[in-house]
Scaffold this motif. Structure first.
Motif, short mmCIF file in Angstrom:
data_model
loop_
_atom_site.label_atom_id
_atom_site.label_comp_id
_atom_site.label_asym_id
_atom_site.label_seq_id
_atom_site.Cartn_x
_atom_site.Cartn_y
_atom_site.Cartn_z
N MET A 138 -15.21 4.46 98.25
CA MET A 138 -16.46 4.22 97.53
C MET A 138 -16.85 5.43 96.68
SD MET A 138 -18.45 2.25 100.59
CE MET A 138 -20.03 2.23 99.77
N ARG A 139 -16.59 6.63 97.19
CA ARG A 139 -16.86 7.85 96.42
C ARG A 139 -16.07 7.84 95.11
NH1 ARG A 139 -17.13 10.89 101.30
NH2 ARG A 139 -19.26 11.66 101.49
N ALA A 140 -14.78 7.44 95.23
CA ALA A 140 -13.91 7.42 94.05
C ALA A 140 -14.47 6.45 93.01
CB ALA A 140 -12.50 7.01 94.46
N LEU A 141 -14.98 5.30 93.47
CA LEU A 141 -15.56 4.32 92.55
C LEU A 141 -16.79 4.90 91.85
CD1 LEU A 141 -15.36 1.01 94.60
CD2 LEU A 141 -14.06 1.63 92.57
N ALA A 142 -17.62 5.60 92.62
CA ALA A 142 -18.83 6.20 92.07
C ALA A 142 -18.47 7.21 90.98
CB ALA A 142 -19.65 6.86 93.17
N ARG A 143 -17.41 7.99 91.24
CA ARG A 143 -16.99 8.99 90.26
C ARG A 143 -16.53 8.33 88.97
NH1 ARG A 143 -14.85 11.93 94.73
NH2 ARG A 143 -12.83 10.90 94.52
N GLU A 144 -15.95 7.11 89.08
CA GLU A 144 -15.48 6.40 87.88
C GLU A 144 -16.62 5.79 87.09
OE1 GLU A 144 -12.59 3.47 88.90
OE2 GLU A 144 -11.40 4.93 90.03
N GLY A 145 -17.83 5.86 87.63
CA GLY A 145 -18.98 5.35 86.89
C GLY A 145 -19.34 3.92 87.19
N MET A 146 -18.80 3.36 88.29
CA MET A 146 -19.15 1.99 88.68
C MET A 146 -20.61 1.93 89.10
SD MET A 146 -18.34 -1.18 89.37
CE MET A 146 -16.55 -1.34 89.40
N THR A 147 -21.33 0.90 88.64
CA THR A 147 -22.70 0.70 89.07
C THR A 147 -22.68 0.09 90.47
OG1 THR A 147 -23.20 0.17 86.78
CG2 THR A 147 -24.92 -0.28 88.40
N MET A 148 -23.34 0.75 91.40
CA MET A 148 -23.26 0.30 92.78
C MET A 148 -24.63 0.27 93.45
SD MET A 148 -19.91 2.64 93.60
CE MET A 148 -19.93 2.60 95.36
N VAL A 149 -24.89 -0.78 94.20
CA VAL A 149 -26.06 -0.83 95.08
C VAL A 149 -25.52 -0.94 96.50
CG1 VAL A 149 -28.21 -2.01 95.66
CG2 VAL A 149 -27.37 -2.03 93.29
N VAL A 150 -25.88 0.04 97.34
CA VAL A 150 -25.26 0.15 98.66
C VAL A 150 -26.34 0.14 99.74
CG1 VAL A 150 -23.71 1.52 100.10
CG2 VAL A 150 -23.47 1.60 97.61
N VAL A 151 -26.28 -0.86 100.61
CA VAL A 151 -27.11 -0.84 101.81
C VAL A 151 -26.32 -0.08 102.87
CG1 VAL A 151 -28.13 -2.22 103.66
CG2 VAL A 151 -28.26 -3.00 101.29
N THR A 152 -26.86 0.99 103.39
CA THR A 152 -26.05 1.81 104.30
C THR A 152 -26.89 2.57 105.32
OG1 THR A 152 -24.30 3.47 104.39
CG2 THR A 152 -26.06 3.84 102.80
N HIS A 153 -26.23 2.92 106.41
CA HIS A 153 -26.85 3.81 107.38
C HIS A 153 -26.18 5.18 107.36
CE1 HIS A 153 -29.41 0.78 109.11
NE2 HIS A 153 -28.39 -0.05 109.21
N GLU A 154 -25.26 5.37 106.40
CA GLU A 154 -24.55 6.65 106.29
C GLU A 154 -25.38 7.59 105.43
OE1 GLU A 154 -21.75 7.55 107.76
OE2 GLU A 154 -21.50 5.58 108.74
N MET A 155 -26.21 8.41 106.07
CA MET A 155 -27.15 9.24 105.32
C MET A 155 -26.44 10.32 104.50
SD MET A 155 -29.92 7.90 105.63
CE MET A 155 -29.95 6.34 106.47
N SER A 156 -25.31 10.83 105.04
CA SER A 156 -24.63 11.88 104.28
C SER A 156 -24.02 11.29 103.01
CB SER A 156 -23.56 12.55 105.14
OG SER A 156 -22.66 11.59 105.62
N PHE A 157 -23.52 10.06 103.12
CA PHE A 157 -23.00 9.38 101.93
C PHE A 157 -24.11 9.19 100.91
CE2 PHE A 157 -22.29 5.49 99.50
CZ PHE A 157 -21.04 5.72 98.96
#
Lengths: 261, 296
Positions: free
Chosen positions: A200-219
């Motif tokens: 998911m980090r790699a996708l974010a770096r590529e500029g993908m628009t993302m909405v993420v429901v998560t409990h991973e606070m560090s992410f």
């Protein structure tokens, strides 16, 4: 040219006063949110706060009771003609959904198909791509999530982390303009969380628009541009991720973060 | 582990063995009750074989004589045709009914439930005789659209035993198939359809490509049972004088009075076809189990 400029000014997701009830239970009590192109937004909050429901409203898996949800300038589930909103038929709604990728908590890979066939399914059936081309595209996506060597494995033969990465490849094969993640790591064994988050980090770096429901606070802190804290069906606090997680202003946010961090 | 399992197997055979490494002898318990039961069963089976071989009334020569008789083989073909056609039609109607029952529309659901109630709630025998005598109710059956004209029509009197049998068996069976299909669809995780929907697949694509293929894993074993059941149920249509396997046997013994031998002839064929169907079902289930290997 002017036309294109106008389109480009639409935010990717625009939610205005979204309300949603299941029977008598009010789950969303007027949510406002804007997600810009290329932005990564994390939705955090306790269970039952409505964040997953809100996510599912974005691609019309849930119908909203009131408010206005738009993706890329088009109302979700409706077509605007003049001053009227016409409810879309299932096939039309399906065409809109095809542009929005979704990754589920429980992966939901098609269990009767191999990893490769899972990723090919959308391109072949929805995008009507030739099989040979779809196969190339699917292999490229599996390569991207590091699972090309598992192309012929059935989901039951893959670990949870591998299944989720195939699910991400499957969503990417639709070449979506927006990706929705519904607690993508919540069903994984702790040691498998990292591989999914890395993808998911790699996708974010590529500029993908993302909405993420998560409990991973560090992410959320490291990857998200903005974090939205929801509780009881309302947005309690939102802002740049480092501010909300590092220096929350609201007492409820502080309490939640104190419990999970 | 393997050696100790082997040891146990060996010691069970010899009744007395060595508990590995301990130097002590193991004395197996003696299952006197089981030996007694086995002996009784063997005696009963031998007795049955003896009496059927020596009782001249079985007339085994007549059985062999008629086993491949033209009328019997013709009846067998009719039975097979009836079974296959009924199951195909009933499966199609069953899928439609299951979709109606699952749908959100209360009218579709209500009509499907009423259909099930009617066809499961009345005896098949009654339904078969009813369809055979439909001409008493509707001497002329036709469908016409005002302004367009008549689409088709036929006389209720021209309904053949085969049509009546096919109609009766299919409608009755479809009510059961609807439940089997519905059960199979329910067994597929909700997330499967949702993932397909989120991907942009239309409802029928989602059902046809994602839900139904997975539901088949549950539907096929139950349907296999229905096929085997149906093969034998077709014998009921002998009451409307359709020359299937049983009726053909009856037709012969009504002339020759060799009732028992001809019933054995018919039974042999029913058993043979059921055995083949059982083998086919095994391989079909194996193929449909793809993707579930490690979950067994």
């Amino acid at each position: 040219m002017t036309n294109q400029t106008v389109i480009a000014t639409h935010p990717m997701v625009e939610a205005r006063n979204i309300q949603k009830s299941f029977g008598t239970v009010e789950v969303l009590k007027g949510i406002d949110m804007v997600v810009d192109r290329g932005e990564v937004v994390c939705l955090i909050g306790p269970s039952g706060s409505g964040k997953s429901t809100f996510l599912r409203c974005i691609n019309h898996l849930e119908t909203i009771n009131a408010g206005m949800m738009s993706v890329d300038g088009e109302p979700v589930g409706y077509e605007k003609r003049g001053n009227l909103l016409y409810e879309l038929r299932e096939s039309q709604a399906a065409a809109r959904r095809a542009q929005i990728g979704m990754v589920f908590q429980h992966f939901n890979l098609f269990e009767h198909k191999t990893a490769l066939k899972n990723v090919m399914e959308g391109p072949v059936v929805v995008r009507r791509m030739r099989r040979s081309r779809a196969k190339e595209l699917a292999m490229a996506q599996l390569e991207k999530v590091g699972l090309a060597h598992k192309a012929d494995a059935y989901p039951s033969e893959l670990s949870g982390g591998q299944q989720q990465r195939v699910a991400i490849a499957r969503a990417l094969a639709m070449e979506p303009k927006l990706l929705l993640f519904d607690e993508p790591t919540s069903a994984l064994d702790p040691e498998l969380v990292g591989e999914v988050l890395e993808t998911m980090r790699a996708l974010a770096r590529e500029g993908m628009t993302m909405v993420v429901v998560t409990h991973e606070m560090s992410f959320a802190r490291d990857v998200a541009d903005r974090v939205v804290f929801m509780d009881g069906g309302v947005v309690v606090e939102s802002g740049p991720s480092r501010d909300v997680i590092g220096n929350p202003q609201n007492a409820r946010t502080r309490e939640f973060l104190g419990n999970v961090l | 582990m393997i050696s100790s399992e082997h040891e146990i197997a060996r010691s069970r055979n010899s009744a007395v063995g060595h508990a590995e490494g301990s130097g002590l002898r193991v004395v197996r318990r003696r299952a006197y009750g089981r030996w007694f039961a086995d002996a009784v069963l063997v005696l009963i089976v031998l007795g049955l074989i003896w009496t059927s071989a020596t009782n001249p009334n079985f007339q085994w020569d007549v059985v062999f004589q008629y086993l491949t008789h033209q009328m019997i083989l013709g009846g067998l073909v009719t039975t097979l045709q009836l079974t296959v056609l009924t199951m195909v039609i009933a499966s199609v109607i069953g899928v439609v009914l299951a979709l109606m029952i699952i749908s959100d529309d209360p009218w579709l659901r209500g009509v499907a439930e009423a259909y099930k109630w009617l066809f499961r709630g009345t005896p098949l025998l009654v339904q078969l005789i009813f369809w055979f005598n439909i001409s008493a109710l509707y001497p002329e059956i036709s469908l016409s659209i005002p302004g367009v004209g008549e689409l088709f029509s036929f006389s209720g009197n021209s309904i053949t035993p085969f049509m009546a049998a096919l109609l009766g068996l299919s409608l009755h069976e479809s009510a059961y198939m609807a439940e089997i299909v519905r059960g199979g669809v329910m067994a597929v995780g909700h997330g499967q359809g949702e993932a397909a929907k989120a991907m942009g697949m239309k409802p029928m694509q989602t059902f046809g490509r994602i839900v139904l293929p997975q539901a088949l894993r549950v539907i096929v074993p139950a349907t296999g049972n229905q096929v085997i059941l149906m093969l034998k149920t077709t014998s009921l249509v002998s009451v409307i004088a359709l020359p299937e396997l049983l009726y053909s046997a009856q037709a012969i013994y009504s002339r020759t009075f060799e009732i028992i031998p001809l019933l054995i002839v018919a039974s042999c064929w029913y058993l043979a076809v059921c055995s083949i169907l059982g083998v086919g079902q095994y391989y079909l289930e194996r193929r449909l189990g793809r993707g579930h290997k490690s979950k067994r």
